[in-house]
Design a protein around this motif. Structure first.
Motif, PDB file in Angstrom:
ATOM      1  N   PHE A   1      24.865   5.388  -1.624  1.00  0.00           N
ATOM      2  CA  PHE A   1      24.734   6.716  -1.054  1.00  0.00           C
ATOM      3  C   PHE A   1      23.406   6.910  -0.332  1.00  0.00           C
ATOM      4  O   PHE A   1      23.226   7.857   0.414  1.00  0.00           O
ATOM      5  N   ASP A   2      22.466   6.009  -0.578  1.00  0.00           N
ATOM      6  CA  ASP A   2      21.193   6.127   0.123  1.00  0.00           C
ATOM      7  C   ASP A   2      21.341   5.799   1.606  1.00  0.00           C
ATOM      8  O   ASP A   2      20.539   6.207   2.431  1.00  0.00           O
ATOM      9  N   ASN A   3      22.380   5.026   1.966  1.00  0.00           N
ATOM     10  CA  ASN A   3      22.496   4.542   3.333  1.00  0.00           C
ATOM     11  C   ASN A   3      23.818   4.891   3.997  1.00  0.00           C
ATOM     12  O   ASN A   3      24.126   4.364   5.053  1.00  0.00           O
ATOM     13  N   ASN A   4      24.624   5.755   3.385  1.00  0.00           N
ATOM     14  CA  ASN A   4      25.929   6.008   3.980  1.00  0.00           C
ATOM     15  C   ASN A   4      25.888   7.122   5.007  1.00  0.00           C
ATOM     16  O   ASN A   4      26.894   7.436   5.615  1.00  0.00           O
ATOM     17  N   GLY A   5      24.738   7.762   5.138  1.00  0.00           N
ATOM     18  CA  GLY A   5      24.592   8.754   6.193  1.00  0.00           C
ATOM     19  C   GLY A   5      25.222  10.081   5.878  1.00  0.00           C
ATOM     20  O   GLY A   5      25.260  10.953   6.739  1.00  0.00           O
ATOM     21  N   GLY A   6      25.720  10.310   4.655  1.00  0.00           N
ATOM     22  CA  GLY A   6      26.342  11.573   4.339  1.00  0.00           C
ATOM     23  C   GLY A   6      25.796  12.185   3.084  1.00  0.00           C
ATOM     24  O   GLY A   6      25.427  11.493   2.144  1.00  0.00           O
ATOM     25  N   GLY A   7      25.702  13.502   2.979  1.00  0.00           N
ATOM     26  CA  GLY A   7      25.257  14.209   1.785  1.00  0.00           C
ATOM     27  C   GLY A   7      23.762  14.094   1.580  1.00  0.00           C
ATOM     28  O   GLY A   7      23.033  13.493   2.361  1.00  0.00           O
ATOM     29  N   ASP A   8      23.273  14.682   0.444  1.00  0.00           N
ATOM     30  CA  ASP A   8      21.853  14.614   0.100  1.00  0.00           C
ATOM     31  C   ASP A   8      21.496  13.210  -0.368  1.00  0.00           C
ATOM     32  O   ASP A   8      22.258  12.566  -1.078  1.00  0.00           O
ATOM     33  N   THR A   9      20.332  12.762   0.002  1.00  0.00           N
ATOM     34  CA  THR A   9      19.862  11.456  -0.436  1.00  0.00           C
ATOM     35  C   THR A   9      19.448  11.534  -1.900  1.00  0.00           C
ATOM     36  O   THR A   9      18.582  12.333  -2.263  1.00  0.00           O
TER      37      THR A   9
ATOM     38  N   GLN B   1      26.120  17.345 -16.400  1.00  0.00           N
ATOM     39  CA  GLN B   1      27.528  17.398 -16.779  1.00  0.00           C
ATOM     40  C   GLN B   1      27.632  17.725 -18.260  1.00  0.00           C
ATOM     41  O   GLN B   1      26.857  17.208 -19.074  1.00  0.00           O
ATOM     42  N   ILE B   2      28.565  18.580 -18.627  1.00  0.00           N
ATOM     43  CA  ILE B   2      28.830  18.901 -20.030  1.00  0.00           C
ATOM     44  C   ILE B   2      30.274  18.541 -20.331  1.00  0.00           C
ATOM     45  O   ILE B   2      31.200  19.144 -19.803  1.00  0.00           O
TER      46      ILE B   2
ATOM     47  N   ALA C   1      19.930  13.840 -16.193  1.00  0.00           N
ATOM     48  CA  ALA C   1      19.438  12.938 -15.149  1.00  0.00           C
ATOM     49  C   ALA C   1      18.037  13.367 -14.748  1.00  0.00           C
ATOM     50  O   ALA C   1      17.560  14.438 -15.135  1.00  0.00           O
ATOM     51  N   ASP C   2      17.383  12.525 -13.957  1.00  0.00           N
ATOM     52  CA  ASP C   2      16.030  12.847 -13.511  1.00  0.00           C
ATOM     53  C   ASP C   2      16.021  13.820 -12.347  1.00  0.00           C
ATOM     54  O   ASP C   2      14.987  14.429 -12.049  1.00  0.00           O
ATOM     55  N   ALA C   3      17.163  13.950 -11.653  1.00  0.00           N
ATOM     56  CA  ALA C   3      17.272  14.897 -10.542  1.00  0.00           C
ATOM     57  C   ALA C   3      18.718  15.357 -10.461  1.00  0.00           C
ATOM     58  O   ALA C   3      19.637  14.654 -10.891  1.00  0.00           O
ATOM     59  N   ALA C   4      18.908  16.542  -9.927  1.00  0.00           N
ATOM     60  CA  ALA C   4      20.248  17.125  -9.885  1.00  0.00           C
ATOM     61  C   ALA C   4      21.219  16.256  -9.085  1.00  0.00           C
ATOM     62  O   ALA C   4      22.413  16.224  -9.376  1.00  0.00           O
ATOM     63  N   ASN C   5      20.697  15.557  -8.066  1.00  0.00           N
ATOM     64  CA  ASN C   5      21.584  14.744  -7.226  1.00  0.00           C
ATOM     65  C   ASN C   5      21.511  13.262  -7.559  1.00  0.00           C
ATOM     66  O   ASN C   5      21.909  12.418  -6.767  1.00  0.00           O
ATOM     67  N   SER C   6      20.992  12.940  -8.752  1.00  0.00           N
ATOM     68  CA  SER C   6      20.866  11.547  -9.145  1.00  0.00           C
ATOM     69  C   SER C   6      22.233  10.939  -9.429  1.00  0.00           C
ATOM     70  O   SER C   6      23.145  11.609  -9.926  1.00  0.00           O
TER      71      SER C   6
ATOM     72  N   GLU D   1      25.124  28.336 -24.524  1.00  0.00           N
ATOM     73  CA  GLU D   1      23.695  28.128 -24.760  1.00  0.00           C
ATOM     74  C   GLU D   1      23.053  27.189 -23.742  1.00  0.00           C
ATOM     75  O   GLU D   1      21.867  27.291 -23.447  1.00  0.00           O
ATOM     76  N   ILE D   2      23.836  26.237 -23.222  1.00  0.00           N
ATOM     77  CA  ILE D   2      23.340  25.349 -22.180  1.00  0.00           C
ATOM     78  C   ILE D   2      24.314  25.353 -21.016  1.00  0.00           C
ATOM     79  O   ILE D   2      25.500  25.661 -21.176  1.00  0.00           O
ATOM     80  N   LYS D   3      23.809  24.984 -19.832  1.00  0.00           N
ATOM     81  CA  LYS D   3      24.659  24.918 -18.643  1.00  0.00           C
ATOM     82  C   LYS D   3      24.121  23.846 -17.703  1.00  0.00           C
ATOM     83  O   LYS D   3      22.974  23.406 -17.829  1.00  0.00           O
ATOM     84  N   VAL D   4      24.946  23.419 -16.770  1.00  0.00           N
ATOM     85  CA  VAL D   4      24.524  22.442 -15.776  1.00  0.00           C
ATOM     86  C   VAL D   4      23.356  23.021 -14.974  1.00  0.00           C
ATOM     87  O   VAL D   4      23.406  24.173 -14.545  1.00  0.00           O
TER      88      VAL D   4
END
Length: 464
Positions: free
Chosen positions: A32-40, A83-84, A99-104, A126-129
């Motif tokens: 996904f880092d190189n497919n040119g689509g979405g957030d990196t 994810q829950i 994860a370390d980032a929301a888009n990881s 009590e918890i959410k994404v």
């Protein structure tokens, strides 16, 4: 007519394109880092030490598990909930991923963990994404899947913590459920609790960072270091344990019992500042294997009896006397009573920022020390050039009556620790040869110079 034909061709081409996309799914390992689509996706380097002040990030957690270097010690891991899978109000636990980032594209599973401070989930919301959590638990690999084992708990949620402990400590500290070292390190100050750990070494000097020794060679008898693991050598994961004179010291210390190194021990005492870190003090009972040392408390109470207490915060100077051997006229007083700090001594005048030469004594009335073995002083101090113990002292006398105290015979007490940087601590000293004597006077002697005048605060003292 041409417009209708052109529109039909465009529609047919669009349908063909959609059909082609659906027929050829993206491969599982798409970059996904190189497919040119979405957030990196964010690239996060492994970081953290697994402690409450420096939790592992997800990258570091996965690195440890995949490397096979994880242990049964509980650690702290920080991440964002992405994810829950399940949040059960029946069982009070949840399975979710962080994860370390929301888009990881890389996440870590928290399997059937509990909520803040170990509380069971009861509402379902009590918890959410998107929540940022620090989770405390044991790392494991279940059938090749890295995860935090069942029974973990959330230490902080979106920056807000519960009781502040690394584990739910409400029912810990009992004989049936003693503190482990990891949870005891963040449990705060507590009186009369059980702590369990492994003897891993001792402190040879005043600075744990440089004077901690993870062996029994040249050990001292006054303290040991305990940890959650018998092989621990990271001083930040260890607790110093004070060994007062008596059976506990005799049976536990490494100087006389080198074979105790690496053995599990259960201790009863106070969680308090010791060597300027969280430690175990006033240790009155210990169990090592099948052997017991000291006096086991009954019903969770302390085995030591407090024979006499002076609370200077509540009672001020009371029936104690102040004798100034040396005091400049610019000082209205060296010793003063303060309802917040107790009896406070200083040779410094803040209005003029001036230090003065002083020698001032706070002396008790006659005290019957029959049955007493130790003296515990609650105190704080700061701004001493060479440490408070170099310029202040606690002394005992059986022949002082009045007048100049320097003309009487005094025995100076040796305390296990002294305060620094306004950290209030309980310092303990053995009465030694003065134990059990009658008609004893206690003196707090404060001195300062024109070059430097610190401040000493004595909140209370007790004989035990």
């Amino acid at each position: 007519m041409k417009r209708l034909i052109y529109s039909a061709l465009v529609l047919f081409t669009a349908l063909l394109s959609v059909s082609s996309c659906e027929d050829v799914p993206a491969p599982f390992n798409t970059d996904f880092d190189n497919n040119g689509g979405g957030d990196t996706p964010a690239v996060v380097e492994p970081a953290g030490e697994g402690t409450v002040s420096s939790p592992y990030n997800v990258a570091r957690t996965l690195e440890i598990i995949k490397g096979g270097t994880f242990t049964t010690d509980k650690v702290y891991v920080k991440g964002i909930i992405t994810q829950i899978d399940e949040l059960s109000t029946s069982y009070g636990n949840a399975t979710y991923y962080i994860a370390d980032a929301a888009n990881s594209t890389t996440s870590f599973e928290i399997f059937r963990g509990y909520g803040l401070d170990g509380a069971k989930f009861s509402q379902g919301d009590e918890i959410k994404v998107g929540d940022v959590v620090v989770v405390y638990g044991t790392l494991t690999s279940y059938n090749g899947t890295p995860e935090m084992a069942q029974g973990s708990q959330i230490y902080s949620l979106n920056g807000k913590g519960g009781s502040g402990g690394g584990t739910s400590t409400g029912d810990m500290g009992t004989e049936a459920k003693p503190f482990d070292v990891t949870s005891a390190l963040t449990a705060g100050q507590k009186t009369g609790v059980y702590v369990q750990g492994y003897i891993v070494g001792f402190a040879s000097g005043k600075d744990l960072s440089t004077d901690s020794k993870f062996s029994a060679t040249d050990a001292v008898a006054t303290n040991v270091l305990i940890a959650a693991s018998a092989t621990e050598t990271d001083v930040k994961k260890c607790m110093p344990v004070q060994l007062p004179l008596g059976d506990v010291r005799t049976g536990i210390n490494l100087k006389d019992n080198a074979g105790n190194l690496g053995k599990q021990v259960t201790l009863y005492g106070d969680l308090a500042n010791y060597f300027n870190v969280q430690g175990v003090k006033n240790t009155t009972y210990a169990k090592l294997g099948s052997k017991e040392y000291g006096t086991k408390p009954g019903n969770g109470g302390s085995s030591e009896t407090t024979l006499l207490t002076f609370d200077f915060k509540k009672d001020g100077k009371g029936n104690w006397t102040i004798t100034d051997v040396k005091k400049d006229d610019a000082l209205s007083a060296v010793w003063t009573a303060d309802t917040k700090y107790g009896m406070k001594a200083t040779g410094y005048v803040s209005a003029t920022q001036t230090n003065y030469d002083t020698d001032s004594w706070l002396i008790s009335p006659e005290i019957d020390m029959s049955g007493a073995k130790s003296l515990v002083v609650s105190q704080a101090a700061n701004f001493f050039a060479n440490g408070v113990e170099a310029e202040c002292s606690v002394l005992l006398s059986t022949d002082y009556t009045s007048g100049d105290p320097s003309k009487a015979t005094w025995t100076k007490l040796t305390f296990d620790t002294w305060p620094t940087n306004w950290t209030n601590i309980n310092s303990t000293a053995s009465l030694g040869a003065m134990a059990g004597k009658k008609n004893v006077k206690i003196a707090f002697r404060y001195t300062s110079t024109a070059a430097k005048a610190g401040t000493w605060e004595v909140g209370s003292l007790s004989l035990k």
